[in-house]
Design a protein around this motif. Sequence first.
Motif, PDB file in Angstrom:
ATOM      1  N   SER A 232      91.135  43.086   5.345  1.00 23.36           N
ATOM      2  CA  SER A 232      90.029  43.165   6.976  1.00 23.36           C
ATOM      3  C   SER A 232      88.746  43.314   7.119  1.00 23.36           C
ATOM      4  CB  SER A 232      90.854  43.261   7.626  1.00 23.36           C
ATOM      5  OG  SER A 232      92.180  42.783   8.114  1.00 23.36           O
ATOM      6  N   LEU A 233      89.056  44.753   6.175  1.00 28.44           N
ATOM      7  CA  LEU A 233      87.696  45.571   6.715  1.00 28.44           C
ATOM      8  C   LEU A 233      86.356  45.365   5.823  1.00 28.44           C
ATOM      9  CD1 LEU A 233      85.734  48.204   7.805  1.00 28.44           C
ATOM     10  CD2 LEU A 233      87.307  50.006   6.239  1.00 28.44           C
ATOM     11  N   VAL A 234      86.192  44.578   4.872  1.00 30.38           N
ATOM     12  CA  VAL A 234      85.556  43.892   3.917  1.00 30.38           C
ATOM     13  C   VAL A 234      85.562  42.926   4.661  1.00 30.38           C
ATOM     14  CG1 VAL A 234      84.986  42.242   1.486  1.00 30.38           C
ATOM     15  CG2 VAL A 234      86.731  45.555   1.863  1.00 30.38           C
ATOM     16  N   VAL A 235      86.396  41.814   4.849  1.00 30.28           N
ATOM     17  CA  VAL A 235      84.975  40.860   6.295  1.00 30.28           C
ATOM     18  C   VAL A 235      84.987  40.870   7.300  1.00 30.28           C
ATOM     19  CG1 VAL A 235      86.434  39.148   6.839  1.00 30.28           C
ATOM     20  CG2 VAL A 235      87.852  39.256   5.068  1.00 30.28           C
ATOM     21  N   VAL A 236      84.975  42.139   7.900  1.00 26.87           N
ATOM     22  CA  VAL A 236      84.021  42.678   8.876  1.00 26.87           C
ATOM     23  C   VAL A 236      83.048  43.034   8.567  1.00 26.87           C
ATOM     24  CG1 VAL A 236      84.193  43.936  10.749  1.00 26.87           C
ATOM     25  CG2 VAL A 236      86.699  42.806  10.699  1.00 26.87           C
ATOM     26  N   ALA A 237      82.824  44.069   7.322  1.00 26.56           N
ATOM     27  CA  ALA A 237      81.562  44.590   7.042  1.00 26.56           C
ATOM     28  C   ALA A 237      81.059  43.664   6.612  1.00 26.56           C
ATOM     29  CB  ALA A 237      82.215  45.529   6.403  1.00 26.56           C
ATOM     30  N   THR A 238      80.894  42.507   5.827  1.00 25.77           N
ATOM     31  CA  THR A 238      80.342  41.864   5.041  1.00 25.77           C
ATOM     32  C   THR A 238      79.355  41.460   6.489  1.00 25.77           C
ATOM     33  OG1 THR A 238      82.153  41.379   3.191  1.00 25.77           O
ATOM     34  CG2 THR A 238      80.204  40.102   3.750  1.00 25.77           C
ATOM     35  N   PRO A 239      77.852  41.050   6.444  1.00 23.15           N
ATOM     36  CA  PRO A 239      77.169  41.586   6.974  1.00 23.15           C
ATOM     37  C   PRO A 239      77.362  39.021   7.210  1.00 23.15           C
ATOM     38  CG  PRO A 239      75.641  42.675   5.699  1.00 23.15           C
ATOM     39  CD  PRO A 239      77.480  42.506   5.292  1.00 23.15           C
ATOM     40  N   GLY A 240      77.089  39.100   8.044  1.00 20.34           N
ATOM     41  CA  GLY A 240      77.273  37.333   8.599  1.00 20.34           C
ATOM     42  C   GLY A 240      76.193  37.013  10.134  1.00 20.34           C
ATOM     43  N   THR A 241      77.311  35.993  10.397  1.00 18.59           N
ATOM     44  CA  THR A 241      76.838  35.143  11.636  1.00 18.59           C
ATOM     45  C   THR A 241      76.679  37.008  12.771  1.00 18.59           C
ATOM     46  OG1 THR A 241      78.520  34.538  12.723  1.00 18.59           O
ATOM     47  CG2 THR A 241      76.429  33.248  11.350  1.00 18.59           C
ATOM     48  N   GLY A 242      78.106  37.236  13.414  1.00 17.91           N
ATOM     49  CA  GLY A 242      78.069  38.310  14.194  1.00 17.91           C
ATOM     50  C   GLY A 242      77.350  39.480  13.769  1.00 17.91           C
ATOM     51  N   VAL A 243      77.273  40.128  12.659  1.00 20.23           N
ATOM     52  CA  VAL A 243      76.656  41.053  12.519  1.00 20.23           C
ATOM     53  C   VAL A 243      74.788  41.063  12.931  1.00 20.23           C
ATOM     54  CG1 VAL A 243      76.042  42.541  10.674  1.00 20.23           C
ATOM     55  CG2 VAL A 243      78.438  41.914  10.484  1.00 20.23           C
ATOM     56  N   LEU A 244      74.565  39.963  12.312  1.00 21.35           N
ATOM     57  CA  LEU A 244      73.145  39.810  12.274  1.00 21.35           C
ATOM     58  C   LEU A 244      72.629  39.500  13.971  1.00 21.35           C
ATOM     59  CD1 LEU A 244      70.912  39.248  10.970  1.00 21.35           C
ATOM     60  CD2 LEU A 244      70.960  36.086  11.542  1.00 21.35           C
ATOM     61  N   TYR A 245      73.741  38.278  15.033  1.00 22.75           N
ATOM     62  CA  TYR A 245      73.309  39.079  16.433  1.00 22.75           C
ATOM     63  C   TYR A 245      73.106  40.063  16.359  1.00 22.75           C
ATOM     64  CZ  TYR A 245      74.448  37.350  21.188  1.00 22.75           C
ATOM     65  OH  TYR A 245      74.188  37.593  22.571  1.00 22.75           O
ATOM     66  N   THR A 246      74.801  41.151  16.868  1.00 23.47           N
ATOM     67  CA  THR A 246      74.488  41.774  16.836  1.00 23.47           C
ATOM     68  C   THR A 246      73.631  42.996  16.719  1.00 23.47           C
ATOM     69  OG1 THR A 246      77.148  42.142  16.826  1.00 23.47           O
ATOM     70  CG2 THR A 246      76.051  44.092  17.537  1.00 23.47           C
ATOM     71  N   VAL A 247      73.147  43.201  15.246  1.00 26.08           N
ATOM     72  CA  VAL A 247      71.743  44.120  15.298  1.00 26.08           C
ATOM     73  C   VAL A 247      70.288  42.996  15.633  1.00 26.08           C
ATOM     74  CG1 VAL A 247      70.504  44.057  13.306  1.00 26.08           C
ATOM     75  CG2 VAL A 247      72.779  43.935  13.022  1.00 26.08           C
ATOM     76  N   ALA A 248      70.413  41.870  15.882  1.00 25.46           N
ATOM     77  CA  ALA A 248      69.776  41.482  16.451  1.00 25.46           C
ATOM     78  C   ALA A 248      69.201  42.127  18.380  1.00 25.46           C
ATOM     79  CB  ALA A 248      69.460  39.950  16.750  1.00 25.46           C
ATOM     80  N   ALA A 249      70.562  42.157  18.858  1.00 25.00           N
ATOM     81  CA  ALA A 249      70.677  42.283  20.056  1.00 25.00           C
ATOM     82  C   ALA A 249      70.095  43.954  20.264  1.00 25.00           C
ATOM     83  CB  ALA A 249      72.473  42.720  20.598  1.00 25.00           C
ATOM     84  N   GLY A 250      70.524  44.669  18.945  1.00 30.50           N
ATOM     85  CA  GLY A 250      70.072  45.997  19.244  1.00 30.50           C
ATOM     86  C   GLY A 250      68.890  46.363  19.241  1.00 30.50           C
ATOM     87  N   LEU A 251      68.190  45.269  18.076  1.00 26.86           N
ATOM     88  CA  LEU A 251      66.852  45.625  18.026  1.00 26.86           C
ATOM     89  C   LEU A 251      66.188  45.634  18.920  1.00 26.86           C
ATOM     90  CD1 LEU A 251      66.263  44.489  14.379  1.00 26.86           C
ATOM     91  CD2 LEU A 251      65.738  46.676  14.920  1.00 26.86           C
ATOM     92  N   SER A 252      66.640  44.896  20.105  1.00 28.20           N
ATOM     93  CA  SER A 252      65.708  43.796  21.258  1.00 28.20           C
ATOM     94  C   SER A 252      66.240  45.011  22.335  1.00 28.20           C
ATOM     95  CB  SER A 252      66.146  42.226  21.561  1.00 28.20           C
ATOM     96  OG  SER A 252      67.612  42.099  21.445  1.00 28.20           O
ATOM     97  N   ARG A 253      66.958  45.084  22.594  1.00 21.55           N
ATOM     98  CA  ARG A 253      67.332  45.660  23.878  1.00 21.55           C
ATOM     99  C   ARG A 253      68.335  47.673  24.019  1.00 21.55           C
ATOM    100  NH1 ARG A 253      64.357  42.424  27.469  1.00 21.55           N
ATOM    101  NH2 ARG A 253      65.174  40.432  26.890  1.00 21.55           N
ATOM    102  N   GLY A 254      68.705  47.819  22.583  1.00 17.51           N
ATOM    103  CA  GLY A 254      68.952  48.988  22.464  1.00 17.51           C
ATOM    104  C   GLY A 254      70.489  48.515  22.723  1.00 17.51           C
ATOM    105  N   THR A 255      71.065  49.922  22.748  1.00 19.24           N
ATOM    106  CA  THR A 255      72.131  50.692  22.268  1.00 19.24           C
ATOM    107  C   THR A 255      73.334  49.477  22.788  1.00 19.24           C
ATOM    108  OG1 THR A 255      71.837  53.069  21.339  1.00 19.24           O
ATOM    109  CG2 THR A 255      73.927  52.284  22.066  1.00 19.24           C
ATOM    110  N   ARG A 256      72.981  49.603  24.597  1.00 23.16           N
ATOM    111  CA  ARG A 256      74.091  48.797  25.664  1.00 23.16           C
ATOM    112  C   ARG A 256      73.844  47.389  25.170  1.00 23.16           C
ATOM    113  NH1 ARG A 256      73.636  46.085  29.828  1.00 23.16           N
ATOM    114  NH2 ARG A 256      75.295  46.290  31.187  1.00 23.16           N
TER     115      ARG A 256
END
Length: 201
Positions: free
Chosen positions: A9-33
Amino acid sequence: MSVEFLLTSLVVVATPGTGVLYTVAAGLSRGTRASLVAAAGCTLGIVPHVTAAITGLAALLHTSALAFRILTYLGVAYLLYLAWSTLRDRDELAVATDAAPRSAAKVILSGILVNILNPKLTIFFVAFLPQFVRPGDPVARMVELSAVFMVLTFVVFAGYGAFAAAVRHKVLARPRIMAWVRRTFAAAFVALSAKLAFSGG
């Protein structure tokens, strides 16, 4: 709790995909919250897959080529929409202290859609989870394993988002880097959509 289940499960979750990409984009654009809200949205997007697996709808998707392809193409279309909106909206990945923050509801809704339209999750819950369900009370066991998977998803995604938020000012303060970041995210969404479309689901 099975170690094999946790590690896989950890490997599946940690492998970069659409969810990771979306979350990283949110962090870059608007910050931690915003990244935490995005991670929560992606995590909530797992709930329909869990519900489908428990009620047997996932088995139907697994055996019905047409139903699965429809879900797949919806996912492809949404990824292409994310790519287009990333390139179109110049403020989506920009630090703007005077701009109104994107509402948490919109961030969560987008995060939910990212994972709802991910047929790979449906296959995960159909093909992988049942291997760890023992006779007796399979529904309770499946809910338990799904809850663990969701917790792992939130923790890992939040970690990705927090890292992105930590470097956002260094990255986004440089216009040329910002342009390349935007193009990279858009290209990544297009690449993921192509992989989804041509992988046979």
